[in-house]
Design an enzyme around this catalytic site. Structure first.
Site, PDB file in Angstrom:
ATOM      1  N   CYS A 124       0.884  -1.219  -0.027  1.00 16.34           N
ATOM      2  CA  CYS A 124      -0.066  -0.037  -0.039  1.00 16.34           C
ATOM      3  C   CYS A 124       0.913   1.340   0.078  1.00 16.34           C
ATOM      4  O   CYS A 124       1.645   1.610  -0.826  1.00 16.34           O
ATOM      5  CB  CYS A 124      -0.943  -0.225   1.167  1.00 16.34           C
ATOM      6  SG  CYS A 124      -2.521   1.223   1.000  1.00 16.34           S
TER       7      CYS A 124
ATOM      8  N   HIS B 131      -3.906  -4.685  -0.298  1.00 13.17           N
ATOM      9  CA  HIS B 131      -3.393  -5.410   1.342  1.00 13.17           C
ATOM     10  C   HIS B 131      -3.313  -6.766   0.830  1.00 13.17           C
ATOM     11  O   HIS B 131      -4.294  -7.465   1.214  1.00 13.17           O
ATOM     12  CB  HIS B 131      -4.130  -4.921   2.298  1.00 13.17           C
ATOM     13  CG  HIS B 131      -3.931  -3.579   2.846  1.00 13.17           C
ATOM     14  ND1 HIS B 131      -2.932  -3.287   3.437  1.00 13.17           N
ATOM     15  CD2 HIS B 131      -4.544  -2.447   2.251  1.00 13.17           C
ATOM     16  CE1 HIS B 131      -3.164  -1.730   3.861  1.00 13.17           C
ATOM     17  NE2 HIS B 131      -3.933  -1.118   2.822  1.00 13.17           N
TER      18      HIS B 131
ATOM     19  N   GLU C 286      -2.496  -9.160   3.340  1.00 13.30           N
ATOM     20  CA  GLU C 286      -2.944  -9.695   4.567  1.00 13.30           C
ATOM     21  C   GLU C 286      -4.457  -9.339   4.827  1.00 13.30           C
ATOM     22  O   GLU C 286      -4.952 -10.051   5.820  1.00 13.30           O
ATOM     23  CB  GLU C 286      -2.103  -8.837   5.629  1.00 13.30           C
ATOM     24  CG  GLU C 286      -2.574  -7.456   5.993  1.00 13.30           C
ATOM     25  CD  GLU C 286      -2.236  -6.231   5.234  1.00 13.30           C
ATOM     26  OE1 GLU C 286      -2.337  -5.060   5.380  1.00 13.30           O
ATOM     27  OE2 GLU C 286      -1.653  -6.606   4.096  1.00 13.30           O
TER      28      GLU C 286
END
Length: 194
Positions: free
Chosen positions: A77, A175, A177
């Site tokens: 990001c 992202h 994650e």
């Protein structure tokens, strides 16, 4: 394997640490230059505003360290955006790893872009076993245009870089994650095969 998540006060680092642990690895959070230099893999996260994040990097000397790293580095990001030449956000000079300038979405689209989108034109071992048009999660108001270092694209009003790669440096605008199984696979590829 030693994995270091760069902790410079501008990252949503706990969710990345938990995602790495779910994959069976351990990660260290650090801003110590020696610890970062001796890592096998480095993750450079970022959430927030570009100019204040760059200020934190300069204050800690990480702005000169990160471009010199020789092991695989993954910017996520804002981390990816700071690896570019510059950002329109706060008129910020970046680390100059990726040869592209980050710009703001045009007034015609709602910002920030928040939510799920698809990635396409996947290139690089980062996307091994990831299908074209897989869904990933994004939250951002600025983007890197498509350039010679683009290894994945997504569309929001225009097509732009969802991921970049140059030498040992990788960056994802999304992202991993927070991108469910697809993100886990991409993170696993970075930790495993790249």
């Amino acid at each position: 394997m030693k994995i270091v998540i760069i902790n410079y006060g501008a990252g949503n680092i706990q969710s990345i640490k938990f995602a790495i642990e779910r994959l069976g690895y351990k990660a260290v959070l650090s801003h110590d230059a020696d610890e970062i230099k001796t890592a096998d893999k480095v993750i450079f996260p970022g959430v927030g505003e570009a100019s204040s994040a760059m200020k934190k990097l300069r204050e800690s000397g990480l702005d000169s360290l990160i471009p010199q790293l020789t092991q695989p580095v993954l910017g996520i990001c804002l981390g990816m955006q700071l690896m570019c030449n510059s950002s329109e956000e706060g008129h910020t000079k970046g680390l100059g790893i990726f040869d592209v300038d980050v710009v703001k979405f045009s007034p015609g689209v709602k910002v920030p872009q928040i939510g799920w989108n698809q990635i396409a034109k996947l290139k690089s071992d980062l996307f091994e076993n990831v299908e074209e048009n897989s869904h990933i999660y994004l939250v951002h108001s600025f983007y890197a245009p498509i350039c010679g270092e683009t290894i994945a694209e997504t569309e929001y009003g225009i097509n732009y870089s969802a991921a970049l790669k140059k030498d040992n440096f990788y960056g994802t605008q999304f992202h991993p994650e927070k991108s469910s199984d697809v993100g886990e696979r991409i993170l696993g590829n970075f930790l495993g095969s790249v």
